[in-house]
Structures are given as C-alpha cells and as structure tokens.
Design a protein around this motif. Structure first.
Motif, PDB file in Angstrom:
ATOM      1  N   GLY A  96       0.794  -1.223   0.000  1.00  0.00           N
ATOM      2  CA  GLY A  96       0.000   0.000   0.000  1.00  0.00           C
ATOM      3  C   GLY A  96       0.823   1.267   0.000  1.00  0.00           C
ATOM      4  N   GLN A  97       2.121   1.140   0.268  1.00  0.00           N
ATOM      5  CA  GLN A  97       2.993   2.306   0.185  1.00  0.00           C
ATOM      6  C   GLN A  97       3.322   2.661  -1.260  1.00  0.00           C
ATOM      7  OE1 GLN A  97       3.596   3.855   3.081  1.00  0.00           O
ATOM      8  NE2 GLN A  97       2.506   2.186   4.129  1.00  0.00           N
ATOM      9  N   ASP A  98       3.206   1.674  -2.154  1.00  0.00           N
ATOM     10  CA  ASP A  98       3.580   1.865  -3.561  1.00  0.00           C
ATOM     11  C   ASP A  98       2.385   2.051  -4.487  1.00  0.00           C
ATOM     12  OD1 ASP A  98       6.282   1.519  -2.891  1.00  0.00           O
ATOM     13  OD2 ASP A  98       6.101  -0.661  -3.044  1.00  0.00           O
ATOM     14  N   MET A  99       1.208   1.593  -4.056  1.00  0.00           N
ATOM     15  CA  MET A  99       0.019   1.755  -4.887  1.00  0.00           C
ATOM     16  C   MET A  99      -1.185   1.890  -3.973  1.00  0.00           C
ATOM     17  SD  MET A  99      -0.417  -2.168  -6.333  1.00  0.00           S
ATOM     18  CE  MET A  99       0.043  -3.561  -5.279  1.00  0.00           C
ATOM     19  N   ALA A 100      -2.147   2.705  -4.378  1.00  0.00           N
ATOM     20  CA  ALA A 100      -3.355   2.897  -3.582  1.00  0.00           C
ATOM     21  C   ALA A 100      -4.246   1.675  -3.731  1.00  0.00           C
ATOM     22  CB  ALA A 100      -4.096   4.146  -4.045  1.00  0.00           C
ATOM     23  N   LEU A 101      -4.620   1.081  -2.602  1.00  0.00           N
ATOM     24  CA  LEU A 101      -5.379  -0.163  -2.597  1.00  0.00           C
ATOM     25  C   LEU A 101      -6.778   0.055  -2.032  1.00  0.00           C
ATOM     26  CD1 LEU A 101      -2.626  -2.584  -1.227  1.00  0.00           C
ATOM     27  CD2 LEU A 101      -3.303  -2.243  -3.622  1.00  0.00           C
ATOM     28  N   ALA A 102      -7.663  -0.882  -2.349  1.00  0.00           N
ATOM     29  CA  ALA A 102      -9.003  -0.916  -1.774  1.00  0.00           C
ATOM     30  C   ALA A 102      -9.353  -2.358  -1.466  1.00  0.00           C
ATOM     31  CB  ALA A 102     -10.027  -0.314  -2.733  1.00  0.00           C
ATOM     32  N   LEU A 103     -10.269  -2.558  -0.515  1.00  0.00           N
ATOM     33  CA  LEU A 103     -10.779  -3.883  -0.177  1.00  0.00           C
ATOM     34  C   LEU A 103     -12.263  -3.944  -0.526  1.00  0.00           C
ATOM     35  CD1 LEU A 103      -9.191  -4.532   3.350  1.00  0.00           C
ATOM     36  CD2 LEU A 103      -8.355  -5.313   1.137  1.00  0.00           C
ATOM     37  N   LEU A 104     -12.691  -5.059  -1.115  1.00  0.00           N
ATOM     38  CA  LEU A 104     -14.100  -5.226  -1.460  1.00  0.00           C
ATOM     39  C   LEU A 104     -14.867  -5.833  -0.292  1.00  0.00           C
ATOM     40  CD1 LEU A 104     -13.931  -6.594  -5.119  1.00  0.00           C
ATOM     41  CD2 LEU A 104     -13.896  -4.230  -4.303  1.00  0.00           C
ATOM     42  N   ASP A 105     -16.091  -5.369  -0.104  1.00  0.00           N
ATOM     43  CA  ASP A 105     -16.988  -5.918   0.910  1.00  0.00           C
ATOM     44  C   ASP A 105     -17.484  -7.284   0.426  1.00  0.00           C
ATOM     45  OD1 ASP A 105     -19.204  -6.567   2.560  1.00  0.00           O
ATOM     46  OD2 ASP A 105     -19.670  -4.457   2.873  1.00  0.00           O
ATOM     47  N   LEU A 106     -17.216  -8.333   1.211  1.00  0.00           N
ATOM     48  CA  LEU A 106     -17.615  -9.694   0.847  1.00  0.00           C
ATOM     49  C   LEU A 106     -18.729 -10.225   1.742  1.00  0.00           C
ATOM     50  CD1 LEU A 106     -14.048 -11.265   0.365  1.00  0.00           C
ATOM     51  CD2 LEU A 106     -15.522 -10.235  -1.381  1.00  0.00           C
ATOM     52  N   SER A 107     -19.205  -9.397   2.676  1.00  0.00           N
ATOM     53  CA  SER A 107     -20.117  -9.895   3.691  1.00  0.00           C
ATOM     54  C   SER A 107     -21.468 -10.325   3.128  1.00  0.00           C
ATOM     55  CB  SER A 107     -20.322  -8.846   4.781  1.00  0.00           C
ATOM     56  OG  SER A 107     -20.893  -7.663   4.251  1.00  0.00           O
ATOM     57  N   SER A 108     -21.855  -9.815   1.964  1.00  0.00           N
ATOM     58  CA  SER A 108     -23.141 -10.213   1.376  1.00  0.00           C
ATOM     59  C   SER A 108     -23.148 -11.683   0.952  1.00  0.00           C
ATOM     60  CB  SER A 108     -23.461  -9.343   0.159  1.00  0.00           C
ATOM     61  OG  SER A 108     -22.490  -9.527  -0.856  1.00  0.00           O
ATOM     62  N   LEU A 109     -21.983 -12.304   0.886  1.00  0.00           N
ATOM     63  CA  LEU A 109     -21.871 -13.701   0.467  1.00  0.00           C
ATOM     64  C   LEU A 109     -22.040 -14.674   1.624  1.00  0.00           C
ATOM     65  CD1 LEU A 109     -18.726 -13.348  -1.844  1.00  0.00           C
ATOM     66  CD2 LEU A 109     -21.141 -13.078  -2.458  1.00  0.00           C
ATOM     67  N   LEU A 110     -22.138 -14.154   2.851  1.00  0.00           N
ATOM     68  CA  LEU A 110     -22.086 -15.017   4.019  1.00  0.00           C
ATOM     69  C   LEU A 110     -23.229 -16.028   4.074  1.00  0.00           C
ATOM     70  CD1 LEU A 110     -20.648 -15.738   6.639  1.00  0.00           C
ATOM     71  CD2 LEU A 110     -21.985 -13.963   7.781  1.00  0.00           C
ATOM     72  N   LEU A 111     -24.453 -15.582   3.829  1.00  0.00           N
ATOM     73  CA  LEU A 111     -25.591 -16.503   3.925  1.00  0.00           C
ATOM     74  C   LEU A 111     -25.464 -17.653   2.938  1.00  0.00           C
ATOM     75  CD1 LEU A 111     -28.631 -14.090   4.434  1.00  0.00           C
ATOM     76  CD2 LEU A 111     -27.516 -15.542   6.127  1.00  0.00           C
ATOM     77  N   GLU A 112     -25.061 -17.355   1.707  1.00  0.00           N
ATOM     78  CA  GLU A 112     -24.910 -18.417   0.716  1.00  0.00           C
ATOM     79  C   GLU A 112     -23.740 -19.327   1.071  1.00  0.00           C
ATOM     80  OE1 GLU A 112     -25.871 -20.499  -2.915  1.00  0.00           O
ATOM     81  OE2 GLU A 112     -26.918 -19.337  -1.398  1.00  0.00           O
ATOM     82  N   LEU A 113     -22.666 -18.772   1.565  1.00  0.00           N
ATOM     83  CA  LEU A 113     -21.531 -19.591   2.005  1.00  0.00           C
ATOM     84  C   LEU A 113     -21.955 -20.562   3.098  1.00  0.00           C
ATOM     85  CD1 LEU A 113     -18.441 -17.219   2.328  1.00  0.00           C
ATOM     86  CD2 LEU A 113     -18.603 -19.237   0.876  1.00  0.00           C
ATOM     87  N   ARG A 114     -22.714 -20.054   4.051  1.00  0.00           N
ATOM     88  CA  ARG A 114     -23.166 -20.917   5.145  1.00  0.00           C
ATOM     89  C   ARG A 114     -24.150 -21.971   4.658  1.00  0.00           C
ATOM     90  NH1 ARG A 114     -24.050 -17.207  10.580  1.00  0.00           N
ATOM     91  NH2 ARG A 114     -21.838 -17.158  11.179  1.00  0.00           N
ATOM     92  N   ARG A 115     -24.988 -21.598   3.708  1.00  0.00           N
ATOM     93  CA  ARG A 115     -25.934 -22.581   3.161  1.00  0.00           C
ATOM     94  C   ARG A 115     -25.191 -23.724   2.476  1.00  0.00           C
ATOM     95  NH1 ARG A 115     -28.494 -24.197  -1.316  1.00  0.00           N
ATOM     96  NH2 ARG A 115     -27.291 -22.810  -2.673  1.00  0.00           N
ATOM     97  N   LEU A 116     -24.138 -23.385   1.762  1.00  0.00           N
ATOM     98  CA  LEU A 116     -23.406 -24.392   0.994  1.00  0.00           C
ATOM     99  C   LEU A 116     -22.392 -25.163   1.838  1.00  0.00           C
ATOM    100  CD1 LEU A 116     -22.723 -22.292  -2.233  1.00  0.00           C
ATOM    101  CD2 LEU A 116     -24.324 -24.209  -2.012  1.00  0.00           C
ATOM    102  N   HIS A 117     -21.806 -24.498   2.835  1.00  0.00           N
ATOM    103  CA  HIS A 117     -20.656 -25.104   3.512  1.00  0.00           C
ATOM    104  C   HIS A 117     -20.756 -25.143   5.032  1.00  0.00           C
ATOM    105  CE1 HIS A 117     -18.673 -25.073  -0.372  1.00  0.00           C
ATOM    106  NE2 HIS A 117     -18.945 -23.780  -0.486  1.00  0.00           N
ATOM    107  N   GLY A 118     -21.862 -24.697   5.594  1.00  0.00           N
ATOM    108  CA  GLY A 118     -22.010 -24.752   7.038  1.00  0.00           C
ATOM    109  C   GLY A 118     -21.594 -23.463   7.719  1.00  0.00           C
ATOM    110  N   ALA A 119     -21.770 -23.452   9.038  1.00  0.00           N
ATOM    111  CA  ALA A 119     -21.590 -22.225   9.822  1.00  0.00           C
ATOM    112  C   ALA A 119     -20.148 -22.022  10.260  1.00  0.00           C
ATOM    113  CB  ALA A 119     -22.499 -22.260  11.039  1.00  0.00           C
ATOM    114  N   GLN A 120     -19.187 -22.295   9.364  1.00  0.00           N
ATOM    115  CA  GLN A 120     -17.780 -22.106   9.714  1.00  0.00           C
ATOM    116  C   GLN A 120     -17.258 -20.736   9.294  1.00  0.00           C
ATOM    117  OE1 GLN A 120     -15.366 -24.930   7.348  1.00  0.00           O
ATOM    118  NE2 GLN A 120     -17.273 -25.383   6.276  1.00  0.00           N
TER     119      GLN A 120
END
Length: 336
Positions: A224-248
């Motif tokens: 991040g010192q050499d290039m401006a970075l951003a992080l994407l919000d992934l939290s909207s995927l949680l319900l589907e992840l849990r449906r497919l793979h459990g509450a881990q």
C-alpha cells in the motif's frame, strides 16, 4: 523455563493488547516447583510448527509460537516451517514432518480419505479475514465487478485456494482456466499467493488478489505504500456460504486504518486453528494448551492491531473440528 500445570483458576484475556501482555505475563509467573520439574520430564527434543508464506500472519504467528515452545521448555528446540498455507500445513502434519500446524477451519473440516491420519485441534488461535484486494483506480467496487477480470486466487496448497472458489461460486461468478477471461464474463483464475499476487497487482497483470490472513497483513501494508489499494466488501456472500458449507464462516470487520487510506469494510472470516495429529502425546498437548493460555501475550504478531486474543473461552471455539482429548481436559481444568 516456565510450565504451568497445576495453577488453579482461569486467566481470561483482557480487552486490550497491552493489558493482555502484562496480565498474562503475571499469571504465567505463578508456578509451582513440581510443575517446573514436570516440564523437564519427557519433553520432545524438537517440535515443528507448519506456518505459511513470508509476510503473512501464519508464518509470523508460527515463528512466535515456536520460540515460546522452546523458551518455556515444551520442547528442547522448536522451529517454524514456511509453507503455502493451510492445505500444505495439514499435509505436513499428517506426514509427520510437522508437530503442529496452523490452518483455516474450512480446510481442517474437509472430508478426509479413508485411512488418513486424523487431526485434532488445540484451539482457535485467531480469526482470519478474507481480503479481496484491488487497486483503488481499478473502478472495481464490488465482487460482481470481477466478472471478465484476471484474479489471483491463492497459492496451491493454501487455505485461500480453497476459500476463494467458494466465494466466487456464492457470488454467482464462473471461472475459466488458463488465466484467460471467458467469453461470457468468466473470471480468469491465476494461482498466485500473497507476495506474487501483490507483485502482479502492481504490474497490472491481475485485477484483484484474494488473501486470507490476519489484520493487518504486513505484505499488504507494504504494498500500500507503492500503490493505492481498496478492499471489497464480501459480507453479502455469508448466507450463501453458510448454506453451501455450514456455519464455519463469520461476518467480520476490517477496522478503518488497518491499511493506508482504506476505510472500514465488512468481509468474511474463518477461524484459524492450531492443529496436531490426534495421536500426539497428551503431555505435549497439555503443556502447549497451558502456553496458549498463560503466555498468550507472546503470540501476538507485532503487526497485529490486537483484534484477536487468546483465552479459554475463545480457544475452545474450533468451528466443529474436535479438540484433542488432552486439550479438552486441560480446558475443563482451567474452567474449574
């Protein structure tokens, strides 16, 4: 050498990192002569902790743990092993080349082939945060924006390489092999780990990098010192992840200021577990659990924001991966 075996009471981790270090250090100092003698009896000559890539939390944590295991007499010597990550670590454990391994709960909970050496948990050592890193000038503001892009999905053998395809599938995104985007917006998957992926992101040969690690991850901070970075919000995927793979999987927050110029962002988290073979001797397991509780302040990487603490309450939350019986006994004794 300090080994706590017979100290009564519970030493829970306090809410602040500085207090954690001081408080647990004092708790660890309360020992009995018989406990010191027990530490010297039957200890292994050498222990190995399978870690991860340079610049990531796994290797940093494993190096601290190895030093602590040696310092407090759990073994005559101990060392950390650089690896690709969770899947490699579990393989090192099963083969006998490692005594302990750090691994994501989703990797540790995978179905095993018949006859495979069983693994067990000593505890949850901290939370892992899935990072989807993009350049701030890329125009990508959501995971849907990865369609038709080239994406680094983790080094083979890493936990990231297991989690990333699950995330993309939960987002309804398809992938193509060979590093070339598909005609219908398929993502071109590139098997790069943390350091090579950041280099490719800087060079513009990938558009995004997935990484699963602690906050902050030192290599991302440096990039991040050499290039401006951003992080994407992934939290909207949680319900589907849990449906497919459990509450881990959990919804977790990367705090504002974790990385230069990056605001707070919600993402997906998974428990990081310290694992051993199920046949590891009870004395080594018990002494290691005592170390995790009473010397927790030694195990916080310098780059950490203090967003994870070790206490008996958090250590036993192993996301369905069974505790080693000797670890379970040790926690029961700590809880009284």
């Amino acid at each position: 050498m300090v080994c706590v075996r017979d100290v009564a009471g519970l030493y829970a981790a306090p809410p602040r990192r500085a207090v954690l270090k001081a408080g647990l250090g004092l708790a660890a100092a309360v020992t009995l002569p018989s406990a010191l003698a027990a530490c010297r009896e039957g200890r292994p000559d050498e222990l190995t902790v399978a870690g991860g890539e340079p610049g990531g939390f796994y290797l940093e944590f494993s190096t601290l743990l190895a030093a602590s295991l040696e310092r407090h007499g759990v073994a005559g010597s101990a060392r950390a092993l650089s690896t690709g990550g969770s899947l490699d670590n579990i393989a090192e454990l099963r083969s006998g080349r490692a005594t302990f391994a750090v691994a994501l709960a989703d990797a540790a909970g995978q179905p095993q082939e018949p006859g495979a050496v069983e693994v067990a948990a000593l505890g949850k050592v901290y939370e892992n945060y899935v990072h989807c890193v993009v350049r701030r000038d890329s125009g990508i503001t959501a995971i849907s924006g990865l369609a038709g892009r080239r994406v680094a999905t983790g080094q083979p053998g890493s936990g990231t390489s297991l989690t990333t395809p699950r995330l993309l599938a939960a987002a309804g995104l398809s992938t193509s092999a060979g590093g070339v985007p598909g005609k219908d917006g398929d993502i071109a998957v590139v098997s790069l780990g943390l350091n090579d992926g950041l280099t490719a992101l800087k060079a513009g040969t990938v558009d995004a990098l997935f990484w699963s690690g602690g906050v902050p991850t030192a290599a991302i901070t440096a990039a991040g010192q050499d290039m401006a970075l951003a992080l994407l919000d992934l939290s909207s995927l949680l319900l589907e992840l849990r449906r497919l793979h459990g509450a881990q999987y959990d919804r977790v927050l990367v705090p504002e200021g974790s990385y230069p110029g990056v605001p707070a962002v919600w993402t997906v988290g998974a428990a990081n577990l310290l694992l051993c073979r199920a046949d590891l001797d009870a004395a080594t397991v018990e002494r290691t659990v005592q170390l995790l509780v009473h010397h927790a302040g030694e195990l916080i990487p310098q780059s950490s924001l203090g967003v994870q603490f070790l206490s008996p309450e958090t250590l036993i939350n192993t996301a369905g991966v069974p505790l080693h019986p000797a670890a379970a006994d040790a926690y029961r004794e700590l809880h009284g």
